[in-house]
Design an enzyme around this catalytic site. Structure first.
Site, PDB file in Angstrom:
ATOM      1  N   ARG A  66      41.374  44.088  60.806  1.00 48.05           N
ATOM      2  CA  ARG A  66      40.081  44.642  60.389  1.00 48.05           C
ATOM      3  C   ARG A  66      38.913  43.721  60.734  1.00 48.05           C
ATOM      4  O   ARG A  66      37.778  44.179  60.866  1.00 48.05           O
ATOM      5  CB  ARG A  66      40.117  45.010  58.897  1.00 48.05           C
ATOM      6  N   GLU A 103      48.754  37.385  50.363  1.00 49.59           N
ATOM      7  CA  GLU A 103      48.855  37.852  48.975  1.00 49.59           C
ATOM      8  C   GLU A 103      50.168  38.625  48.799  1.00 49.59           C
ATOM      9  O   GLU A 103      50.754  38.642  47.739  1.00 49.59           O
ATOM     10  CB  GLU A 103      47.654  38.750  48.646  1.00 49.59           C
TER      11      GLU A 103
HETATM   12  P1  AMP Z   1      44.830  36.218  52.180  1.00 49.94           P
HETATM   13  O1  AMP Z   1      45.494  35.466  53.301  1.00 49.94           O
HETATM   14  O2  AMP Z   1      45.690  36.239  50.932  1.00 49.94           O
HETATM   15  O3  AMP Z   1      43.431  35.728  51.915  1.00 49.94           O
HETATM   16  O4  AMP Z   1      44.769  37.740  52.617  1.00 49.94           O
HETATM   17  C1  AMP Z   1      43.748  38.181  53.450  1.00 49.94           C
HETATM   18  C2  AMP Z   1      44.220  39.201  54.458  1.00 49.94           C
HETATM   19  O5  AMP Z   1      45.068  40.189  53.898  1.00 49.94           O
HETATM   20  C3  AMP Z   1      43.048  39.935  55.040  1.00 49.94           C
HETATM   21  O6  AMP Z   1      43.255  40.099  56.438  1.00 49.94           O
HETATM   22  C4  AMP Z   1      43.014  41.255  54.315  1.00 49.94           C
HETATM   23  O7  AMP Z   1      42.694  42.274  55.207  1.00 49.94           O
HETATM   24  C5  AMP Z   1      44.416  41.427  53.724  1.00 49.94           C
HETATM   25  N1  AMP Z   1      44.407  41.675  52.278  1.00 49.94           N
HETATM   26  C6  AMP Z   1      44.901  40.856  51.305  1.00 49.94           C
HETATM   27  N2  AMP Z   1      44.740  41.349  50.089  1.00 49.94           N
HETATM   28  C7  AMP Z   1      44.111  42.546  50.255  1.00 49.94           C
HETATM   29  C8  AMP Z   1      43.624  43.555  49.349  1.00 49.94           C
HETATM   30  N3  AMP Z   1      43.767  43.440  48.026  1.00 49.94           N
HETATM   31  N4  AMP Z   1      42.995  44.620  49.881  1.00 49.94           N
HETATM   32  C9  AMP Z   1      42.826  44.736  51.226  1.00 49.94           C
HETATM   33  N5  AMP Z   1      43.258  43.831  52.122  1.00 49.94           N
HETATM   34  C10 AMP Z   1      43.891  42.746  51.652  1.00 49.94           C
END
Ligand code: AMP
Length: 182
Positions: A66, A103
């Site tokens: 995205r 996550e």
């Molecule tokens: P992180 O590495 O945990 O910061 O996760 C970020 C990545 O995972 C980004 O590329 C987001 O698009 C996706 N992502 C993680 N959690 C969510 C969420 N709750 N809603 C949408 N996208 C998420």
């Protein structure tokens, strides 16, 4: 340049919450409803352009997938190059890679070794739709540095402030998030 409260509301209201996607307990922030809302998408891209036109940037690095949408559009508005930071195994030339925890899972991001080689001391803006734990963004910021560039700022449309992602990433680069979710 900061976002006005009215602009922030327009963007915030265009983002849809999907409960329990892709697994139980996650509230997925769906930005497809921002993209197909021409007012919200326009307010967002215009704000990003107004903010970053003064930053003297050489490249935008967008995170798979995205981050490509916002990053590629902004790079074109700023008349600078765009560099994709991709998931493992997608880039065809020699890459640098970094593993990270998401996550909801474990993954790896990669960048082409020569992605920023077009200018000396390249100044890069990193962009993604959302920062949660910050694992992806931290790995991506490391890749930008390893590829010989400076990550001037990391920009996210949405920041999940109940996690430590933004706080941790601030040790590496400036961070800007437009909509904060507590
Ligand atoms: P992180 O590495 O945990 O910061 O996760 C970020 C990545 O995972 C980004 O590329 C987001 O698009 C996706 N992502 C993680 N959690 C969510 C969420 N709750 N809603 C949408 N996208 C998420």
């Amino acid at each position: 340049m900061e976002l006005s409260n009215a602009e922030r509301k327009i963007i915030e209201n265009s983002i849809r919450d999907i409960k329990d996607f892709p697994k139980a307990g996650i509230v997925f922030k769906d930005i497809t409803t921002l993209l197909n809302d021409k007012e919200a998408y326009g307010v967002l891209m215009n704000h990003l352009y107004q903010r970053y036109k003064e930053y003297n940037l050489d490249y935008i690095a967008g995170i798979d997938a995205r981050g490509f949408i916002f990053g590629a559009a902004l790079a074109q508005m700023l008349s600078i190059g765009f560099v994709p930071i991709r998931k493992h195994g997608k880039l065809p030339y020699t890459t640098i890679s970094e593993k990270y925890t998401l996550e909801y899972g474990v993954d790896e991001v990669e960048v082409h070794i020569d992605a920023f080689s077009g200018v000396q001391n390249p100044r890069v803006l990193m962009i993604d739709d959302l920062i949660a734990t910050g694992g992806t963004a931290n790995a991506a910021a490391s890749l930008i540095n390893q590829a010989g560039a400076q990550c001037v700022e990391a920009c996210f449309i949405i920041g999940l402030t109940f996690l430590d992602g933004i706080k941790n990433l601030k040790e590496k680069t400036d961070v800007y998030s437009l909509v904060e979710v507590n």
